[in-house]
Scaffold this motif. Structure first.
Motif, PDB file in Angstrom:
ATOM      1  N   TYR A 159      -3.973   6.640   1.533  1.00  0.00           N
ATOM      2  CA  TYR A 159      -2.568   7.019   1.652  1.00  0.00           C
ATOM      3  C   TYR A 159      -1.735   6.099   0.735  1.00  0.00           C
ATOM      4  CZ  TYR A 159      -4.116   9.954   5.475  1.00  0.00           C
ATOM      5  OH  TYR A 159      -4.769  10.898   6.222  1.00  0.00           O
ATOM      6  N   GLY A 160      -0.457   6.352   0.604  1.00  0.00           N
ATOM      7  CA  GLY A 160       0.377   5.564  -0.291  1.00  0.00           C
ATOM      8  C   GLY A 160       0.524   6.205  -1.658  1.00  0.00           C
ATOM      9  N   TYR A 161       1.404   5.631  -2.491  1.00  0.00           N
ATOM     10  CA  TYR A 161       1.753   6.229  -3.782  1.00  0.00           C
ATOM     11  C   TYR A 161       2.126   5.143  -4.787  1.00  0.00           C
ATOM     12  CZ  TYR A 161       4.325   8.889  -7.321  1.00  0.00           C
ATOM     13  OH  TYR A 161       4.765   9.424  -8.512  1.00  0.00           O
ATOM     14  N   ALA A 162       1.665   5.318  -6.027  1.00  0.00           N
ATOM     15  CA  ALA A 162       2.024   4.408  -7.116  1.00  0.00           C
ATOM     16  C   ALA A 162       2.470   5.202  -8.335  1.00  0.00           C
ATOM     17  CB  ALA A 162       0.850   3.504  -7.480  1.00  0.00           C
ATOM     18  N   HIS A 163       3.504   4.724  -8.991  1.00  0.00           N
ATOM     19  CA  HIS A 163       3.990   5.274 -10.256  1.00  0.00           C
ATOM     20  C   HIS A 163       3.789   4.204 -11.310  1.00  0.00           C
ATOM     21  CE1 HIS A 163       7.615   6.619 -12.890  1.00  0.00           C
ATOM     22  NE2 HIS A 163       6.491   7.179 -13.305  1.00  0.00           N
ATOM     23  N   VAL A 164       3.011   4.519 -12.346  1.00  0.00           N
ATOM     24  CA  VAL A 164       2.595   3.533 -13.335  1.00  0.00           C
ATOM     25  C   VAL A 164       3.093   3.952 -14.708  1.00  0.00           C
ATOM     26  CG1 VAL A 164       0.626   2.361 -14.392  1.00  0.00           C
ATOM     27  CG2 VAL A 164       0.526   3.044 -11.977  1.00  0.00           C
ATOM     28  N   VAL A 165       3.803   3.061 -15.403  1.00  0.00           N
ATOM     29  CA  VAL A 165       4.275   3.360 -16.753  1.00  0.00           C
ATOM     30  C   VAL A 165       3.954   2.191 -17.685  1.00  0.00           C
ATOM     31  CG1 VAL A 165       6.106   4.899 -15.957  1.00  0.00           C
ATOM     32  CG2 VAL A 165       6.607   2.484 -16.282  1.00  0.00           C
ATOM     33  N   ARG A 166       3.631   2.527 -18.922  1.00  0.00           N
ATOM     34  CA  ARG A 166       3.436   1.553 -20.008  1.00  0.00           C
ATOM     35  C   ARG A 166       2.495   0.409 -19.599  1.00  0.00           C
ATOM     36  NH1 ARG A 166       8.703   2.356 -19.508  1.00  0.00           N
ATOM     37  NH2 ARG A 166       8.990   0.259 -18.650  1.00  0.00           N
ATOM     38  N   SER A 167       1.393   0.750 -18.986  1.00  0.00           N
ATOM     39  CA  SER A 167       0.468  -0.271 -18.509  1.00  0.00           C
ATOM     40  C   SER A 167      -0.929  -0.036 -19.066  1.00  0.00           C
ATOM     41  CB  SER A 167       0.451  -0.289 -16.977  1.00  0.00           C
ATOM     42  OG  SER A 167       1.713  -0.700 -16.473  1.00  0.00           O
ATOM     43  N   VAL A 168      -1.770  -1.057 -18.968  1.00  0.00           N
ATOM     44  CA  VAL A 168      -3.121  -1.020 -19.519  1.00  0.00           C
ATOM     45  C   VAL A 168      -4.128  -1.369 -18.426  1.00  0.00           C
ATOM     46  CG1 VAL A 168      -4.714  -2.049 -21.194  1.00  0.00           C
ATOM     47  CG2 VAL A 168      -2.317  -1.651 -21.837  1.00  0.00           C
ATOM     48  N   PHE A 169      -5.172  -0.535 -18.316  1.00  0.00           N
ATOM     49  CA  PHE A 169      -6.283  -0.790 -17.403  1.00  0.00           C
ATOM     50  C   PHE A 169      -7.542  -0.902 -18.251  1.00  0.00           C
ATOM     51  CE2 PHE A 169      -3.031   1.391 -15.096  1.00  0.00           C
ATOM     52  CZ  PHE A 169      -3.106   0.986 -13.779  1.00  0.00           C
ATOM     53  N   SER A 170      -8.197  -2.052 -18.219  1.00  0.00           N
ATOM     54  CA  SER A 170      -9.355  -2.252 -19.088  1.00  0.00           C
ATOM     55  C   SER A 170     -10.399  -3.108 -18.390  1.00  0.00           C
ATOM     56  CB  SER A 170      -8.911  -2.932 -20.389  1.00  0.00           C
ATOM     57  OG  SER A 170     -10.009  -3.156 -21.240  1.00  0.00           O
ATOM     58  N   GLY A 171     -11.656  -2.648 -18.453  1.00  0.00           N
ATOM     59  CA  GLY A 171     -12.755  -3.458 -17.953  1.00  0.00           C
ATOM     60  C   GLY A 171     -12.830  -3.561 -16.445  1.00  0.00           C
ATOM     61  N   ASN A 172     -12.267  -2.598 -15.726  1.00  0.00           N
ATOM     62  CA  ASN A 172     -12.374  -2.567 -14.272  1.00  0.00           C
ATOM     63  C   ASN A 172     -13.527  -1.651 -13.846  1.00  0.00           C
ATOM     64  OD1 ASN A 172      -9.587  -3.897 -13.662  1.00  0.00           O
ATOM     65  ND2 ASN A 172      -9.116  -2.228 -15.085  1.00  0.00           N
ATOM     66  N   ALA A 173     -14.043  -1.846 -12.631  1.00  0.00           N
ATOM     67  CA  ALA A 173     -15.011  -0.877 -12.122  1.00  0.00           C
ATOM     68  C   ALA A 173     -14.330   0.485 -11.988  1.00  0.00           C
ATOM     69  CB  ALA A 173     -15.584  -1.348 -10.797  1.00  0.00           C
ATOM     70  N   SER A 174     -13.145   0.521 -11.362  1.00  0.00           N
ATOM     71  CA  SER A 174     -12.295   1.711 -11.326  1.00  0.00           C
ATOM     72  C   SER A 174     -10.876   1.290 -11.674  1.00  0.00           C
ATOM     73  CB  SER A 174     -12.291   2.367  -9.934  1.00  0.00           C
ATOM     74  OG  SER A 174     -13.548   2.918  -9.618  1.00  0.00           O
ATOM     75  N   ALA A 175     -10.297   1.960 -12.638  1.00  0.00           N
ATOM     76  CA  ALA A 175      -8.901   1.657 -12.940  1.00  0.00           C
ATOM     77  C   ALA A 175      -8.020   2.020 -11.752  1.00  0.00           C
ATOM     78  CB  ALA A 175      -8.453   2.411 -14.187  1.00  0.00           C
ATOM     79  N   VAL A 176      -8.211   3.234 -11.225  1.00  0.00           N
ATOM     80  CA  VAL A 176      -7.470   3.711 -10.060  1.00  0.00           C
ATOM     81  C   VAL A 176      -8.462   4.401  -9.129  1.00  0.00           C
ATOM     82  CG1 VAL A 176      -5.648   5.245  -9.229  1.00  0.00           C
ATOM     83  CG2 VAL A 176      -5.350   4.035 -11.409  1.00  0.00           C
TER      84      VAL A 176
END
Length: 370
Positions: A159-176
């Motif tokens: 549950y819950g909500y996120a709004h993501v702008v101008r961001s970088v996800f790198s080298g994670n097991a799961s970005a989201v």
């Protein structure tokens, strides 16, 4: 006597100035586990030992990390916010926590906005956890200009909500990674993660973003995903969908050099006006039951220089798919191999490696084989 009194008064005044704190002096650094009740700026790195959390923010408080790092022992919560009301975190690094930022678990009500700006999350279990109340919603987490690297999950929620702008996800097991939650990603990069977005019964939207060099760029269940004006490149799979009766929507995007561009497993989708180039297999489906699933529409797409453009074998019960105004040229294997589809007309194929150029639809200059 009068002179003596005046001099004594001056001496006291001077003495008062000497002992008073200078104007603008910084508050002492907070200790690990502190509840901050006013806006606070860190003036140095803060490293917390095992058995402690980082900092807790009262309602309405903003923590400015001051460019410094709030580091944990591999457990605990870096920044905890209240169930009700707004809070903010900005300008620094949160590292080495079980969870970087989250709210308390709500028992009844939950509302407010958590604003996160210019924060790097690294080496956490979960960077940001916007989880809300079971069976309901959560706070809104507004994330901008931030970096998520080397976390198990960049953003993870139930549950819950996120709004993501101008961001970088790198080298994670799961970005989201979401279960029954939601995320809207805009103008961001998601690259070199084992999984880009994993969305189970969740609303996942990606606009004007690049998803590159991931295992699966998007891996969705039940509700599908929305991908608009984005680039999916060099992923093992661009979009993998399983059991998505809430249809996927992919429009105005480029799917380039992926192992598989779009793979539908018992799912429906609207795939409109995209470019598929250099993929191993650009589009495939194993069909869906029209009793429960909307018809998949593949319309207005350009498929070129893939190994196979549109390919699937005969599907029992039919693929529940319509092809309309697609162009498949210069693919090394099949142009359009889609037995049992609904032919919406306007499909074209030429100079593909396999003959006939079109199976299941009529293309100008060739007869269909179905």
């Amino acid at each position: 006597m009068r002179l003596t009194s005046v001099l004594s008064g001056l001496a006291l005044a001077v003495s008062g100035v000497l002992v008073a704190a200078p104007a603008g002096a910084l508050d002492p650094a907070p200790a690990c586990g502190t509840l901050l009740t006013t806006d606070t700026v860190l003036t140095a790195d803060l490293t917390c030992p095992a058995g402690t959390d980082g900092l807790e923010l009262a309602e309405g408080v903003t923590l400015d990390l001051g460019g410094f790092t709030l580091r944990g022992p591999g457990t605990g919560v870096g920044v905890k916010v209240q169930v009700l009301g707004d809070a903010g975190v900005r300008n620094g690094t949160i590292a080495g926590w079980s969870t970087g930022i989250r709210n308390d678990a709500p028992e009844f009500e939950i509302d407010g906005v958590v604003t996160i700006a210019d924060v790097t999350f690294t080496e956490n279990g979960t960077g940001v956890d916007p989880s809300g109340r079971w069976g309901a919603s959560g706070k809104t987490y507004e994330v901008s200009d931030s970096t998520f690297t080397a976390n198990s999950e960049g953003i993870g929620a139930f549950y819950g909500y996120a709004h993501v702008v101008r961001s970088v996800f790198s080298g994670n097991a799961s970005a989201v990674s979401l279960i029954t939650a939601g995320v809207f990603v805009e103008d961001s990069r998601i690259e070199n993660n084992s999984t880009g977005l994993y969305c189970d019964e969740s609303g996942c939207r990606v606009h004007r973003s690049t998803l590159a060099d991931n295992g699966a760029a998007l891996d969705v269940r039940t509700f599908g995903a929305e991908v608009v004006d984005s680039v999916l490149e060099r992923n093992d799979v661009g979009l993998r969908s399983f059991g998505a009766w809430g249809p996927n929507y992919v429009s105005g995007s480029e799917l380039v050099d992926n192992g598989t561009g779009i793979e539908l497993q018992t799912s429906s989708a609207r795939v409109l006006d995209n470019v598929f180039r250099g993929n191993g297999l650009a589009f495939t489906t194993d069909g869906s039951d029209p009793t429960w699933f909307d018809e998949t529409l593949v319309r207005g797409n350009l498929f070129e220089r893939n190994d196979d453009a549109i390919f699937f074998d005969e599907i029992e019960g039919g693929p529940n798919t319509r092809l309309e105004r697609n162009t498949a040229n210069y693919n090394r294997g099949w142009g359009i191999h889609a037995p049992g589809v609904v032919d919406g007309g306007g499909n074209k194929a030429k100079r593909n490696g396999n003959e006939p150029q079109c199976v299941g639809v009529v293309c100008p200059g060739s007869k269909p084989r179905s």
